[in-house]
Design a protein around this motif. Structure first.
Motif, PDB file in Angstrom:
ATOM      1  N   GLU A 178       0.810  -1.191  -0.005  1.00 20.19           N
ATOM      2  CA  GLU A 178      -0.046  -0.022   0.005  1.00 20.19           C
ATOM      3  C   GLU A 178       0.960   1.308  -0.026  1.00 20.19           C
ATOM      4  O   GLU A 178       0.538   2.232  -0.598  1.00 20.19           O
ATOM      5  N   ASN A 214       0.781   4.146  -3.231  1.00 15.19           N
ATOM      6  CA  ASN A 214       0.398   5.359  -2.774  1.00 15.19           C
ATOM      7  C   ASN A 214       1.437   6.130  -1.886  1.00 15.19           C
ATOM      8  O   ASN A 214       1.469   5.883  -0.678  1.00 15.19           O
ATOM      9  N   VAL A 263      -3.913  -2.015   7.461  1.00 10.85           N
ATOM     10  CA  VAL A 263      -4.561  -2.647   6.301  1.00 10.85           C
ATOM     11  C   VAL A 263      -5.552  -3.424   7.252  1.00 10.85           C
ATOM     12  O   VAL A 263      -5.298  -4.333   8.208  1.00 10.85           O
ATOM     13  N   VAL A 308      -6.217   1.566   5.791  1.00 12.91           N
ATOM     14  CA  VAL A 308      -6.200   1.256   4.221  1.00 12.91           C
ATOM     15  C   VAL A 308      -7.284  -0.015   4.011  1.00 12.91           C
ATOM     16  O   VAL A 308      -6.826  -1.253   4.668  1.00 12.91           O
ATOM     17  N   ARG A 318      -6.420  -5.108  -0.553  1.00 13.35           N
ATOM     18  CA  ARG A 318      -6.712  -5.280  -1.917  1.00 13.35           C
ATOM     19  C   ARG A 318      -5.888  -6.747  -2.106  1.00 13.35           C
ATOM     20  O   ARG A 318      -4.790  -6.657  -2.656  1.00 13.35           O
TER      21      ARG A 318
END
Length: 359
Positions: free
Chosen positions: A22, A26, A36, A76, A79
């Protein structure tokens, strides 16, 4: 009881894997405490960055507790499709060195490199090469432990985290284990460690003083495992969980490639590497996939599947070159080229088969 010291085992553990992915993707999250997971009252932290860990935030911690420990914590959403993709990239690097890969999770695996595909005698050199390739190709760091069994390799990878490498040689195993607290042993959790402490067993040296009968009496069958690891012995083999679905090779270039000739020349070593792995693993495949990552990190793939197995290197080279040529000329620089071969099967099953053109 003697531990065979001939094996060369590497344990690779990605550093704060989900959180690091992440932060990589980003830039606004870099150098900040992130978790996360879900931020709701019932949420759970799946992974924490090292910046968050300084405040005591850990994986599996309730999000509400994590916020109290670190009020500036940034949550976050996970994903997992991205983490799986990156994990596959890393696994491809492992497969350049050995087919004996035992994944423990998306971010962790054992490798047996005793007899490796590159005929490198030093497991430490292999671990360094793998760590370097992971960083070049994914912009992520990995820690590695090298030793003569799985138990010690796992301990070693934790010893110099993050972004470290530690080696425990056969002559060092016993001394290394005896200085650890039992809570540091992989496979001994907090409850078991507390029970061992109640029995007056606090360190590896204390554990080694106990008989196997005593440990089995108090801990059942697993007592035999505690008996052996206290002596730096672990005979468990590295066991691949399944037949590999693909093999591949890729390279991140020091300078971006732009000309057709540079790109075709840059792809050839990766085709050569894939074919060498095919020969050593005695496999062939039917699907060739080209991977291209541009200077701006845009990534594309192109694939071609043949009617029959690709049993000649010239055929693999031709398909790889055709896939790349279809993208030429490029409008921007290329920082990475890779090729993989999938739909694998044993090459010794191919006697008498004719070469079949792709469709």
């Amino acid at each position: 009881m003697n531990q065979p010291a001939s094996r060369k085992i590497i344990h690779i553990d990605m550093d704060a894997f989900y959180a690091s992915v992440e932060q990589r993707d980003n830039p606004a999250l870099r150098n900040k405490p992130i978790a996360v997971g879900g931020s709701s009252q019932r949420g759970v932290v799946a992974a924490a960055s090292y910046e968050a860990r300084k405040f005591g935030v850990r994986s599996a911690m309730a999000s509400s507790v994590a916020i109290r420990k670190c009020p500036e914590l940034i949550f976050v959403k996970p994903r997992f499709d991205v983490y799986k993709y990156v994990s596959d990239e890393i696994r491809t690097i492992f497969a350049e060195y050995t087919p004996l890969i035992e994944p423990l999770s998306l971010d962790e695996a054992y490798l047996d490199v005793t007899d490796n595909l590159k005929n490198i005698t030093s497991a430490t050199q292999i671990a360094e090469e793998i760590r370097t390739k992971i960083q070049q190709q994914t912009q992520l760091t990995a820690s590695a432990g090298v030793s003569y069994n799985k138990f010690l390799a796992k301990l070693a990878s934790d010893y110099r985290k993050p972004n470290g490498l530690y080696v425990i040689k056969p002559a060092q195993g016993l001394a290394f284990v005896e200085t650890l607290t039992v809570g540091q042993f992989h496979g001994i959790g907090r409850v078991t460690a507390a029970k061992l402490n109640q029995l007056g067993i606090f360190t590896g040296w204390d554990l080694r003083q106990q008989s196997e009968t005593f440990l089995k009496k108090h801990f059942g069958k697993v007592g035999s495992y505690y008996y052996t690891i206290a002596r730096a012995i672990d005979e468990r083999p590295v066991t691949p969980d399944r037949l590999r679905k693909s093999i591949g090779s890729e390279n991140t270039f020091d300078q971006d490639l732009t000309s057709d000739a540079e790109l075709l020349a840059g792809l050839q070593p990766e085709l050569d590497s894939v074919w060498r792995i095919c020969e050593r693993m005695q496999v062939v495949g039917r699907t060739v996939t080209l991977k291209v990552k541009y200077a701006d990190f845009e990534q594309i793939t192109r694939s071609r599947t043949t009617l029959g197995p690709i049993s000649q290197k010239s055929f693999l080279d031709r398909i790889g070159a055709d896939l790349l040529t279809s993208l030429l000329p490029v409008a921007k620089g290329v920082r990475l080229l890779g090729v993989s071969l999938s739909n694998l099967e044993a090459s010794d099953d191919l006697s008498g088969q004719q070469l079949l053109l792709p469709f």
